[in-house]
Write an enzyme that holds these catalytic residues in place. Sequence first.
Site, PDB file in Angstrom:
ATOM      1  N   ARG A  99       0.991  -1.357   0.286  1.00  0.00           N
ATOM      2  CA  ARG A  99       0.234  -0.609  -0.235  1.00  0.00           C
ATOM      3  C   ARG A  99       0.764   1.499   0.514  1.00  0.00           C
ATOM      4  O   ARG A  99       0.664   2.545  -0.783  1.00  0.00           O
ATOM      5  CB  ARG A  99      -0.825   0.228   1.274  1.00  0.00           C
ATOM      6  CG  ARG A  99      -1.476   0.816   1.492  1.00  0.00           C
ATOM      7  CD  ARG A  99      -2.678   0.792   2.876  1.00  0.00           C
ATOM      8  NE  ARG A  99      -4.381  -0.107   2.203  1.00  0.00           N
ATOM      9  CZ  ARG A  99      -4.944   0.090   2.684  1.00  0.00           C
ATOM     10  NH1 ARG A  99      -4.516  -0.543   4.240  1.00  0.00           N
ATOM     11  NH2 ARG A  99      -6.217  -0.518   2.378  1.00  0.00           N
ATOM     12  N   PRO A 145      10.228  -1.588   8.480  1.00  0.00           N
ATOM     13  CA  PRO A 145       9.151  -3.448   8.920  1.00  0.00           C
ATOM     14  C   PRO A 145       9.294  -2.350  10.185  1.00  0.00           C
ATOM     15  O   PRO A 145       9.598  -1.611  11.171  1.00  0.00           O
ATOM     16  CB  PRO A 145       9.902  -3.747   8.125  1.00  0.00           C
ATOM     17  CG  PRO A 145      10.800  -3.126   8.504  1.00  0.00           C
ATOM     18  CD  PRO A 145      11.454  -2.459   8.329  1.00  0.00           C
ATOM     19  N   SER A 146       7.926  -3.270  11.390  1.00  0.00           N
ATOM     20  CA  SER A 146       7.408  -3.221  12.366  1.00  0.00           C
ATOM     21  C   SER A 146       9.502  -4.744  12.927  1.00  0.00           C
ATOM     22  O   SER A 146       8.982  -5.292  11.804  1.00  0.00           O
ATOM     23  CB  SER A 146       6.246  -4.548  12.663  1.00  0.00           C
ATOM     24  OG  SER A 146       6.397  -4.766  14.082  1.00  0.00           O
ATOM     25  N   SER A 185      -0.294   2.017  16.068  1.00  0.00           N
ATOM     26  CA  SER A 185      -1.605   2.201  17.244  1.00  0.00           C
ATOM     27  C   SER A 185      -1.418   3.790  17.068  1.00  0.00           C
ATOM     28  O   SER A 185      -1.433   4.692  16.659  1.00  0.00           O
ATOM     29  CB  SER A 185      -1.042   1.449  18.303  1.00  0.00           C
ATOM     30  OG  SER A 185      -0.016   2.606  18.397  1.00  0.00           O
ATOM     31  N   GLU A 211      -2.759   5.620   9.532  1.00  0.00           N
ATOM     32  CA  GLU A 211      -4.021   4.676   9.645  1.00  0.00           C
ATOM     33  C   GLU A 211      -3.850   3.952  10.941  1.00  0.00           C
ATOM     34  O   GLU A 211      -2.680   2.986  11.129  1.00  0.00           O
ATOM     35  CB  GLU A 211      -3.724   3.691   8.452  1.00  0.00           C
ATOM     36  CG  GLU A 211      -5.000   3.071   7.893  1.00  0.00           C
ATOM     37  CD  GLU A 211      -4.839   1.722   8.481  1.00  0.00           C
ATOM     38  OE1 GLU A 211      -4.756   0.340   7.575  1.00  0.00           O
ATOM     39  OE2 GLU A 211      -5.803   1.244   8.957  1.00  0.00           O
ATOM     40  N   GLU A 234     -11.937  -4.380   3.020  1.00  0.00           N
ATOM     41  CA  GLU A 234     -11.672  -3.314   2.265  1.00  0.00           C
ATOM     42  C   GLU A 234     -11.731  -3.063   0.629  1.00  0.00           C
ATOM     43  O   GLU A 234     -10.432  -3.950   0.656  1.00  0.00           O
ATOM     44  CB  GLU A 234     -11.744  -1.381   2.971  1.00  0.00           C
ATOM     45  CG  GLU A 234     -10.144  -1.497   2.232  1.00  0.00           C
ATOM     46  CD  GLU A 234      -9.344  -2.224   3.657  1.00  0.00           C
ATOM     47  OE1 GLU A 234      -9.842  -2.810   4.291  1.00  0.00           O
ATOM     48  OE2 GLU A 234      -8.014  -2.173   3.198  1.00  0.00           O
ATOM     49  N   HIS A 270      -9.575   3.600   1.859  1.00  0.00           N
ATOM     50  CA  HIS A 270      -9.522   3.513   3.300  1.00  0.00           C
ATOM     51  C   HIS A 270      -8.844   4.845   4.946  1.00  0.00           C
ATOM     52  O   HIS A 270      -8.005   4.865   4.273  1.00  0.00           O
ATOM     53  CB  HIS A 270      -8.193   2.396   3.595  1.00  0.00           C
ATOM     54  CG  HIS A 270      -8.637   1.431   5.061  1.00  0.00           C
ATOM     55  ND1 HIS A 270      -9.800   1.443   5.360  1.00  0.00           N
ATOM     56  CD2 HIS A 270      -6.810   1.177   6.139  1.00  0.00           C
ATOM     57  CE1 HIS A 270      -9.054   0.527   6.628  1.00  0.00           C
ATOM     58  NE2 HIS A 270      -7.445   0.289   7.140  1.00  0.00           N
TER      59      HIS A 270
HETATM   60  N1  LIG Z   1      -4.884   0.586  12.920  1.00  0.00           N
HETATM   61  C1  LIG Z   1      -4.043  -0.880  12.245  1.00  0.00           C
HETATM   62  O1  LIG Z   1      -3.566  -0.975  10.911  1.00  0.00           O
HETATM   63  C2  LIG Z   1      -3.026  -1.329  13.341  1.00  0.00           C
HETATM   64  C3  LIG Z   1      -2.921  -1.398  14.472  1.00  0.00           C
HETATM   65  N2  LIG Z   1      -2.731  -1.306  15.646  1.00  0.00           N
HETATM   66  C4  LIG Z   1      -2.292  -1.408  16.964  1.00  0.00           C
HETATM   67  O2  LIG Z   1      -1.039  -0.815  17.294  1.00  0.00           O
HETATM   68  C5  LIG Z   1      -1.791  -1.851  18.844  1.00  0.00           C
HETATM   69  C6  LIG Z   1       0.074  -2.305  18.927  1.00  0.00           C
HETATM   70  O3  LIG Z   1       0.707  -3.354  17.620  1.00  0.00           O
HETATM   71  P1  LIG Z   1       1.751  -2.372  17.181  1.00  0.00           P
HETATM   72  O4  LIG Z   1       2.548  -2.857  15.614  1.00  0.00           O
HETATM   73  O5  LIG Z   1       3.311  -2.856  18.267  1.00  0.00           O
HETATM   74  O6  LIG Z   1       1.748  -1.207  16.938  1.00  0.00           O
HETATM   75  P2  LIG Z   1       2.173   0.338  16.708  1.00  0.00           P
HETATM   76  O7  LIG Z   1       2.113   1.103  16.723  1.00  0.00           O
HETATM   77  O8  LIG Z   1       3.368   0.294  18.146  1.00  0.00           O
HETATM   78  O9  LIG Z   1       3.553   0.089  15.965  1.00  0.00           O
HETATM   79  C7  LIG Z   1       3.381   0.312  14.389  1.00  0.00           C
HETATM   80  C8  LIG Z   1       4.412   0.591  13.939  1.00  0.00           C
HETATM   81  O10 LIG Z   1       4.895   1.734  13.772  1.00  0.00           O
HETATM   82  C9  LIG Z   1       5.685   2.134  14.933  1.00  0.00           C
HETATM   83  N3  LIG Z   1       6.202   2.922  15.819  1.00  0.00           N
HETATM   84  C10 LIG Z   1       5.498   2.451  17.160  1.00  0.00           C
HETATM   85  N4  LIG Z   1       5.902   3.311  17.728  1.00  0.00           N
HETATM   86  C11 LIG Z   1       6.837   4.296  17.138  1.00  0.00           C
HETATM   87  C12 LIG Z   1       6.890   6.202  17.351  1.00  0.00           C
HETATM   88  N5  LIG Z   1       6.781   6.489  18.557  1.00  0.00           N
HETATM   89  N6  LIG Z   1       7.204   6.213  15.848  1.00  0.00           N
HETATM   90  C13 LIG Z   1       7.659   5.731  14.998  1.00  0.00           C
HETATM   91  N7  LIG Z   1       7.026   4.925  14.647  1.00  0.00           N
HETATM   92  C14 LIG Z   1       6.428   3.991  16.043  1.00  0.00           C
HETATM   93  C15 LIG Z   1       6.460   0.853  15.290  1.00  0.00           C
HETATM   94  O11 LIG Z   1       7.899   0.098  15.557  1.00  0.00           O
HETATM   95  C16 LIG Z   1       5.909   0.189  13.478  1.00  0.00           C
HETATM   96  O12 LIG Z   1       6.892  -0.018  13.365  1.00  0.00           O
HETATM   97  C17 LIG Z   1      -2.342  -2.564  18.489  1.00  0.00           C
HETATM   98  O13 LIG Z   1      -2.531  -2.957  19.747  1.00  0.00           O
HETATM   99  C18 LIG Z   1      -3.379  -2.278  17.577  1.00  0.00           C
HETATM  100  O14 LIG Z   1      -3.647  -1.248  18.382  1.00  0.00           O
HETATM  101  C19 LIG Z   1      -1.209  -2.373  14.767  1.00  0.00           C
HETATM  102  C20 LIG Z   1      -1.530  -3.124  13.588  1.00  0.00           C
HETATM  103  C21 LIG Z   1      -1.929  -1.999  12.587  1.00  0.00           C
HETATM  104  O1  LIG Z   2      -3.456  -2.699   9.721  1.00  0.00           O
HETATM  105  C1  LIG Z   2      -5.090  -3.246   9.578  1.00  0.00           C
HETATM  106  O2  LIG Z   2      -5.482  -3.758  10.808  1.00  0.00           O
HETATM  107  C2  LIG Z   2      -6.030  -2.274   8.747  1.00  0.00           C
HETATM  108  O3  LIG Z   2      -5.132  -1.362   7.800  1.00  0.00           O
HETATM  109  C3  LIG Z   2      -5.948  -3.812   8.340  1.00  0.00           C
HETATM  110  O4  LIG Z   2      -5.194  -4.505   7.695  1.00  0.00           O
HETATM  111  C4  LIG Z   2      -5.265  -5.066   6.584  1.00  0.00           C
HETATM  112  C5  LIG Z   2      -6.467  -4.023   5.620  1.00  0.00           C
HETATM  113  O5  LIG Z   2      -5.520  -2.975   4.729  1.00  0.00           O
HETATM  114  C6  LIG Z   2      -6.958  -3.235   6.843  1.00  0.00           C
HETATM  115  O6  LIG Z   2      -8.027  -3.471   7.391  1.00  0.00           O
END
Ligand SMILES: NC(=O)C1=CN([C@@H]2O[C@H](COP(=O)(O)OP(=O)(O)OC[C@H]3O[C@@H](n4cnc5c(N)ncnc54)[C@H](O)[C@@H]3O)[C@@H](O)[C@H]2O)C=CC1
Ligand SMILES: O=C(O)[C@@H](O)[C@@H]1OC[C@H](O)[C@H]1O
EC number: 1.2.1.-
Length: 483
Positions: free
Chosen positions: A158, A174-175, A228, A249, A442, A448
């Site tokens: 994406r 990447p994560s 997050s 996102e 989606e 999105h």
């Molecule tokens: N909205 C979405 O698509 C997603 C939401 N989440 C949320 O994140 C929570 C934990 O998953 P994580 O992967 O640990 O999410 P995270 O938000 O901690 O990490 C996501 C990415 O952001 C980076 N990151 C973390 N802190 C940062 C900072 N201060 N500055 C810049 N980059 C930073 C991480 O290294 C990773 O590459 C989940 O409980 C969920 O709530 C996680 C994955 C996808």
């Molecule tokens: O990261 C996510 O959780 C969302 O972006 C979710 O992951 C795949 C699709 O893009 C979304 O539904």
Amino acid sequence: MQNHQLYVNGKYIESTGTEWIDILNPATEEVISRIPKGTKEDVDKAVEAADQAQKAWELTPNIERGKIVRKLGDEIAKRRDTFIDLLQEEQGKDYELASGEVDLAIDYFHYMSEWARRIEGEIVPSDRPNENILIYKKPIGVVAGIIPWNFPVFILARKVATALVTGCTIVIKPSQQTPNTTMEFTKIVDALEEIPAGVYNVVMGTGSEIGNALASHKKVQLITMTGSVQAGTKVMEAAAQNITKVNLELGGKAPAIVTQNADLDLAAEAITTSRLANGGQACTNAERVYVHESVAEALTEKLIRAFESKKLGNPRKDKDVEVGPLISEDRLETVEEMVQEAVKEGATVATGGERPDFGGGFFYKPTILTNVKHDSAIIRDEIFGPVLPVTTFKTLDEAIEKANDTVYGLSSSVYTNDLNEAMRVVNEMKFGETYVNRENFEAIQGYHAGMRQSGLGGADGKHGMEDFLATQVVYMQYKNDQQ
Ligand SMILES: NC(=O)C1=CN([C@@H]2O[C@H](COP(=O)(O)OP(=O)(O)OC[C@H]3O[C@@H](n4cnc5c(N)ncnc54)[C@H](O)[C@@H]3O)[C@@H](O)[C@H]2O)C=CC1
Ligand SMILES: O=C(O)[C@@H](O)[C@@H]1OC[C@H](O)[C@H]1O
């Protein structure tokens, strides 16, 4: 076992750091690779390489960029099984969703390549004689792409496909939990001579160090981050230093409203699919159910049967597995604590509510909670796991009000065969996506985007390129010697 290197300016290089981060298989807890705990210096090198490559890349004819983006999709397709296996190993995704994610990533590169010739400007009539107003859409410049662990292949696609097709260079982070698929993709980029050095770069490490260094870098023009709300807030704070544009996102707390006019079999199946997709780890998954009190018992019974029918296990060892592990011990403990807190607040565990006795791996049984109060933590906070709280409502007004009562605003769903109910919900919900009589995920030709704390800007479709473009308006005054 692979010790990954960074990828900067068309070369694999060592990090200037000396520490390493172990990457685990969440289904077995085995160490499967290592990444460097990168440094700010690493980020400076990668952003500099992208900045140096930016001018030539944005001057590359759009069609040429489009052909390269399409070829990236073709190359992933050649390695489809490898990507699926790496994805299952590092993230624990079931085979059906893992293969779907890889196929969607391939499709995404192909789809975005078709936009190359559709990045258009406008000519606007001036109030002045002998003047044209030209509206240009230009690449915004160096992009930092920060990837989460839950869909590491698709979300990489994406961000990379959109950046490259719009004429932006990119630095990917990447994560720190799922780098292996990104580094497999990097092998494709490294082998493609058409991609100039510096157009695509990869740094690795923690979000708080490497992610923050990217977000606060003065030569980065757009930070596109998925993850997050907490991390998104930190990204915004870092970006503020240079007034850098952000595309976020973030988390979600999707409500699923089931009225007394719903097809309960359809609703139970779709909500089960939505909650348990990716082991519950998708920000668009159903996170709470509001069911009309008159059909609550019937729906709950169907949900329990559906949850208990799902096969939990190591998806890489058994293609029939439908629910895999959570990504980490931390996430498992968080989900476990949320269920325990809900029970303390009066909820009943209708099924699940514990770890299976697998002897290892970060597994949690698909769980349904009933007798849940709307103002409880399990209804308010994102679970991001295979747990579904169910609560009831008396009127549609009450259901809509409770569904909207959240800081999030990413996705939502409603199940009803009554058109009037469906239209009221669609028109009154405050969410970026609303699914009617179907589960989430989606379409890439849609858009999105999250409302409220679920994000800023969006992705996909013709609107998904807007954050990667900057607008320049030119007032072209000329002399007309005929006048
Ligand atoms: N909205 C979405 O698509 C997603 C939401 N989440 C949320 O994140 C929570 C934990 O998953 P994580 O992967 O640990 O999410 P995270 O938000 O901690 O990490 C996501 C990415 O952001 C980076 N990151 C973390 N802190 C940062 C900072 N201060 N500055 C810049 N980059 C930073 C991480 O290294 C990773 O590459 C989940 O409980 C969920 O709530 C996680 C994955 C996808
Ligand atoms: O990261 C996510 O959780 C969302 O972006 C979710 O992951 C795949 C699709 O893009 C979304 O539904």
